[in-house]
Design an enzyme around this catalytic site. Structure first.
Site, PDB file in Angstrom:
ATOM      1  CG  HIS A 129       0.321   2.106  -9.394  1.00  0.00           C
ATOM      2  ND1 HIS A 129       0.033   1.735  -8.099  1.00  0.00           N
ATOM      3  CD2 HIS A 129      -0.755   2.822  -9.809  1.00  0.00           C
ATOM      4  CE1 HIS A 129      -1.162   2.199  -7.760  1.00  0.00           C
ATOM      5  NE2 HIS A 129      -1.654   2.862  -8.783  1.00  0.00           N
ATOM      6  CG  LEU A 131       9.556 -17.242  -2.858  1.00  0.00           C
ATOM      7  CD1 LEU A 131       9.394 -17.143  -1.348  1.00  0.00           C
ATOM      8  CD2 LEU A 131       9.973 -15.887  -3.427  1.00  0.00           C
ATOM      9  CG  ASP A 154      -2.087   0.914   1.128  1.00  0.00           C
ATOM     10  OD1 ASP A 154      -2.298   1.484   0.046  1.00  0.00           O
ATOM     11  OD2 ASP A 154      -2.802   1.074   2.138  1.00  0.00           O
TER      12      ASP A 154
HETATM   13  C1  FPP Z   1      -1.614   0.319  -3.406  1.00  0.00           C
HETATM   14  O1  FPP Z   1      -1.210   1.625  -3.590  1.00  0.00           O
HETATM   15  C2  FPP Z   1      -1.164  -0.608  -4.412  1.00  0.00           C
HETATM   16  C3  FPP Z   1      -1.967  -1.205  -5.360  1.00  0.00           C
HETATM   17  C4  FPP Z   1      -3.380  -0.876  -5.582  1.00  0.00           C
HETATM   18  C5  FPP Z   1      -1.518  -2.239  -6.242  1.00  0.00           C
HETATM   19  C6  FPP Z   1      -0.146  -2.792  -5.989  1.00  0.00           C
HETATM   20  C7  FPP Z   1       0.515  -2.811  -7.254  1.00  0.00           C
HETATM   21  C8  FPP Z   1       1.847  -2.798  -7.440  1.00  0.00           C
HETATM   22  C9  FPP Z   1       2.841  -2.867  -6.384  1.00  0.00           C
HETATM   23  C10 FPP Z   1       2.366  -2.672  -8.801  1.00  0.00           C
HETATM   24  C11 FPP Z   1       1.729  -3.616  -9.733  1.00  0.00           C
HETATM   25  C12 FPP Z   1       2.312  -4.953  -9.676  1.00  0.00           C
HETATM   26  C13 FPP Z   1       1.699  -6.000 -10.221  1.00  0.00           C
HETATM   27  C14 FPP Z   1       2.406  -7.305 -10.332  1.00  0.00           C
HETATM   28  C15 FPP Z   1       0.290  -5.877 -10.698  1.00  0.00           C
HETATM   29  P1  FPP Z   1      -2.348   2.723  -3.639  1.00  0.00           P
HETATM   30  O2  FPP Z   1      -2.539   3.119  -5.061  1.00  0.00           O
HETATM   31  O3  FPP Z   1      -3.560   2.248  -2.962  1.00  0.00           O
HETATM   32  O4  FPP Z   1      -1.672   3.864  -2.825  1.00  0.00           O
HETATM   33  P2  FPP Z   1      -2.412   5.005  -1.997  1.00  0.00           P
HETATM   34  O5  FPP Z   1      -3.216   4.332  -0.932  1.00  0.00           O
HETATM   35  O6  FPP Z   1      -1.269   5.793  -1.460  1.00  0.00           O
HETATM   36  O7  FPP Z   1      -3.248   5.771  -2.973  1.00  0.00           O
END
Ligand code: FPP
Length: 249
Positions: free
Chosen positions: A40, A134, A23
């Protein structure tokens, strides 16, 4: 060895299964005046680092929450960017994961997924099926309540077909209908960015997991952050509802 109360200085086994709610990508980007997609993209780099570190540390199972059932409510442009990142992650990194003996598993709803994404996820599972390093469990289009509902539906179908009796549906039996029943429950669940919620992640499997919340936004996560979370986990005494501390699972 007879069980006894944990004493100060006892070594607690390192977690066999670590699950991570990645997150804070958006906040990482906002703090730098960058578009959310940049968060991202950097999140994917953090993911690469973390998979490598988990293998080096000797973690057996790493589950990552990469796209939740609820993420579909995000703006279409962001959804399409996340799908593109997943496609690129599989295309660019699958060969290296395979070389490193990583086995990829996928949990979540596959029906209704974009067919190309579905094919790529299947390809990642098929290619790495025989690997015994893993296990990387990718939670994609995943929601825990939806997973439990799917399990209940499959069990109900078996009851309707006369394969099992309703009274045979115990907690242990229902668990066998979950998306990856052979993967042990997570010992440690880490959420980054300071939020302290499970947000529909592994609700069934988290019954006895230790939860560690770290303030780091996901793009800044690295081996040290992971090791610190494991140290915190090792400090905790796990009782599994009983009186006597046990280690591992
Ligand atoms: C949360 O950050 C993260 C996500 C919604 C997706 C996680 C995705 C990745 C780490 C990259 C993609 C990788 C793959 C393999 C699909 P947020 O956008 O909710 O952050 P915020 O809460 O600060 O807005």
């Amino acid at each position: 060895m007879p069980e006894r109360d944990a004493a100060p200085g006892d070594e607690v086994a390192a977690p066999r299964h670590v699950a991570i709610i990645m997150d804070g990508n958006g906040r990482w980007a906002a703090q730098r005046g960058l578009p959310r997609v940049e968060g991202h993209r950097r999140g994917v780099e953090a993911l690469r680092r973390t998979v490598r570190a988990a293998g080096e540390i000797g973690i057996a199972y790493l589950t990552i929450f990469s796209f939740s059932s609820e993420n579909w409510s995000r703006p279409p442009a962001e959804i399409s960017e996340l799908m593109g990142l997943l496609r690129r992650f599989i295309r660019n990194d699958l060969a290296e994961l395979h070389r490193n003996n990583v086995r990829v598993r996928v949990i979540g709803e596959r029906v209704d997924l974009d067919p190309e994404i579905g094919r790529l996820l299947q390809e990642a599972e098929d290619l790495t099926r025989a690997n015994d390093g893993l296990v990387l469990v990718v939670a994609f289009n995943y929601g825990a309540r939806q997973e439990i509902a799917r399990a209940a539906r499959r069990a109900a179908e078996d009851v309707a077909a006369g394969k099992i009796r309703p009274e045979a549906i115990t907690a242990e039996a229902l668990a066998l209908y979950l998306d990856a029943p052979d993967v042990p429950d997570p010992d440690l669940i880490i959420r980054t960015s300071g939020e302290q919620r499970l947000s529909n992640f592994l609700l069934w499997q988290a019954a006895y997991s230790e939860l560690v919340f770290v303030p780091t936004n996901w793009p800044d996560f690295d081996r040290t952050t992971l090791e610190n979370a494991i140290t915190e986990y090792c400090r905790r005494e796990r009782r599994f509802g009983g009186l006597i501390a046990r280690t591992g699972s």
